[in-house]
Design an enzyme around this catalytic site. Structure first.
Site, PDB file in Angstrom:
ATOM      1  N   HIS A 174      12.480 -16.595 -10.195  1.00 44.28           N
ATOM      2  CA  HIS A 174      12.925 -16.069  -9.290  1.00 44.28           C
ATOM      3  C   HIS A 174      12.067 -15.880  -8.146  1.00 44.28           C
ATOM      4  CE1 HIS A 174      11.242 -12.578 -11.356  1.00 44.28           C
ATOM      5  NE2 HIS A 174      11.088 -11.932  -9.927  1.00 44.28           N
ATOM      6  N   HIS A 219      18.048 -11.031 -12.464  1.00 44.82           N
ATOM      7  CA  HIS A 219      18.173 -11.580 -11.006  1.00 44.82           C
ATOM      8  C   HIS A 219      17.696 -13.144 -11.004  1.00 44.82           C
ATOM      9  CE1 HIS A 219      13.868 -10.306 -11.797  1.00 44.82           C
ATOM     10  NE2 HIS A 219      13.519 -10.287 -10.566  1.00 44.82           N
ATOM     11  N   HIS A 234       7.465 -12.378  -3.324  1.00 46.95           N
ATOM     12  CA  HIS A 234       6.504 -13.094  -4.402  1.00 46.95           C
ATOM     13  C   HIS A 234       7.392 -14.235  -5.047  1.00 46.95           C
ATOM     14  CE1 HIS A 234       8.892  -9.831  -6.902  1.00 46.95           C
ATOM     15  NE2 HIS A 234       8.929 -10.992  -7.640  1.00 46.95           N
ATOM     16  N   HIS A 266       9.015  -2.991 -14.398  1.00 44.96           N
ATOM     17  CA  HIS A 266       9.901  -2.610 -13.289  1.00 44.96           C
ATOM     18  C   HIS A 266      11.221  -1.712 -14.108  1.00 44.96           C
ATOM     19  CE1 HIS A 266       8.163  -5.396 -10.402  1.00 44.96           C
ATOM     20  NE2 HIS A 266       8.555  -6.278 -11.196  1.00 44.96           N
ATOM     21  N   TYR A 275       1.740  -8.322 -10.649  1.00 45.43           N
ATOM     22  CA  TYR A 275       1.852  -8.995  -9.195  1.00 45.43           C
ATOM     23  C   TYR A 275       0.251  -9.452  -8.929  1.00 45.43           C
ATOM     24  CZ  TYR A 275       6.214  -7.176  -7.829  1.00 45.43           C
ATOM     25  OH  TYR A 275       7.781  -6.736  -7.711  1.00 45.43           O
ATOM     26  N   GLU A 285       4.077 -13.564  -9.288  1.00 44.60           N
ATOM     27  CA  GLU A 285       4.528 -12.576 -10.425  1.00 44.60           C
ATOM     28  C   GLU A 285       4.406 -13.356 -11.880  1.00 44.60           C
ATOM     29  OE1 GLU A 285       8.469 -10.869 -10.771  1.00 44.60           O
ATOM     30  OE2 GLU A 285       7.553  -9.058 -11.103  1.00 44.60           O
TER      31      GLU A 285
END
Lengths: 327, 115
Positions: A174, A219, A234, A266, A275, A285
């Site tokens: 993503h 996501h 990112h 997260h 990161y 990431e």
């Protein structure tokens, strides 16, 4: 088949300042493979666990950042369908009477124009359609990609054909983009491209961030509110598990890769994460886990009281770089 | 062994940096050791690779070599005037540095209903 229209993230094209350093980073450290180099110097990369021709495109440029992100759709006819829906979205908005608050807000949506990219403009890809969303990011859709080696076998497949190396990235997962007009972006992705909003951060003065999915991952693309359009926060690579995230941290330290934060977790998506930065300063990431999202799930909402936990669950506070460091 | 140079940061103090080291990284180490006490806040550290622009600074005095720096943050005219991304430069002599950071471009507003 329940999964129609936009299937998943396909590829992202990044701008890099130093091509040899970028290729070394993404192949030897992140663990991708170089598929080919185009006549114009762009370099095409993939994970050995991906079937399609490529998922990362590197373009040498004078500034770092992102050129575009592309999603794969199920059928070629979906490209015509989405082109029509994008055109109608603009027209429908133009003709609306601005008689209540919602409509006033919608009337501010600018028309989104679609352009066409011919098959073969990137090696191994069919035709694409492209457009710029109100955050200033170019998004593309395509239906066809040739397969390329290395790729998984389909008959009696082993866990891997080629030993994973480096951080053992399994796929381009993503991207998180920074830009303005998040409400318009949210409306466009959900009403025209049929994405769902899995999670969001609401602040007293409006939406800070949205996490959007086109499938069952938590996501596939996300946006954070930012005054400058078109920025990259990112690009993310999927890893197998928490142990793989630890292995990635060892590689980051061993090769003195610039780190931002992590390993951590997260609250949003529940992903385990690090990161770090590529040699041009584009944030990467590595990401493992994350919950399964079903299309009937409600949107999960975070407010300003728990914003630290939403992004960095263990630290429970945003680091200075999260809202300010982008390319 | 690369030679060691002194990096003087205007209003903050001095740090030691080898010729093989990014200046910003040497400053991060110095701040971690409790030096650079004159800095008003944490060093502006972002990507450390010449891309994001937060560590923009002016080299007032001294020579350096540099890796690529994003033109979005250091134009050719800036570069000619001694503006750099301090993460992308390596000292060739002692340096005198002044941070000229861009304004932070994002912030979260505090809740207004304190009462």
């Amino acid at each position: 088949m329940a999964h129609t229209g936009v299937l998943r993230p396909g590829f992202i094209q990044l701008r890099v300042l130093d091509m040899p350093a970028a290729v070394e980073h993404y192949t030897k450290r992140v663990g991708l493979h170089q598929v080919t180099e185009g006549k114009d110097g762009r370099v095409y990369l993939k994970s050995a666990d991906e079937f399609d021709h490529h998922s990362i495109v590197l373009r040498r440029a004078e500034s770092a950042g992102v050129d575009m992100m592309a999603f794969k759709v199920r059928d070629d006819s979906d490209l015509d369908m989405f082109e029509k829906r994008i055109a109608e979205y603009g027209i429908a908005v133009d003709h609306k009477a601005a008689s209540d608050v919602d409509l006033v807000r919608e009337a501010h949506q600018s028309r989104i124009t679609v352009d066409h990219v011919a098959a073969g403009e990137q090696p191994g890809l069919g035709r694409r359609i492209g457009f710029t969303v109100p955050s200033g990011h170019r998004i593309e859709l395509y239906a066809h990609a040739d397969q390329s080696d290395p790729k998984p076998r389909t008959l009696n497949p082993d866990i891997w054909e080629l030993e994973p190396h480096g951080m053992c990235a399994r796929r381009f997962d993503h991207a998180l983009f920074y830009g303005p007009n998040l409400e318009e972006v949210l409306n466009f992705f959900t009403t025209v491209l049929d994405f769902k909003c899995a999670e969001r951060i609401n602040l007293p003065d409006g939406t800070l961030a949205i996490w959007l999915t086109c499938g069952m991952k938590a996501h596939d693309i996300a946006f954070v509110k930012h005054p400058e359009p078109g920025k990259l926060h990112h690009v993310s690579f999927d890893l197998e598990n928490w142990q793989s995230v630890g292995n990635a941290a060892d590689i980051i330290a061993r090769y003195d890769i610039s780190i931002d934060i992590g390993p951590t977790r997260h609250g949003i998506t529940r992903g385990q994460t690090i990161y770090f930065f590529d040699p041009s300063g584009n944030r990467n990431e590595v990401f493992a886990g994350g919950y399964t999202y079903y299309p009937d799930n409600p949107t999960r909402i975070w407010d300003e009281t728990q914003i630290g936990k939403s992004i960095f669950y263990y630290e429970r506070v945003l680091n200075e770089a999260f809202l300010s460091v982008v390319t | 062994m690369s030679p060691l140079y002194t990096i003087m940061v205007e209003g903050a103090g001095a740090a030691t940096c080898s010729g093989a080291e990014r200046v910003l990284v040497a400053l991060e180490r110095a701040q971690g050791l409790g030096k650079l006490k004159g800095l008003p806040r944490k060093l502006p550290v972002g990507c450390r690779r010449g891309g994001c622009g937060v560590c923009r600074a002016r080299v007032v005095e001294g020579q350096y070599r540099h890796e690529p720096m994003s033109r979005a943050h250091v134009s050719e005219a800036d570069e000619a005037a001694g503006l750099v991304l301090s993460c992308a430069i390596y000292p060739l002599t002692n340096l005198y540095l002044r941070f000229e950071m861009p304004q932070l471009k994002n912030s979260i507003s505090e809740p207004t209903n304190i009462t």
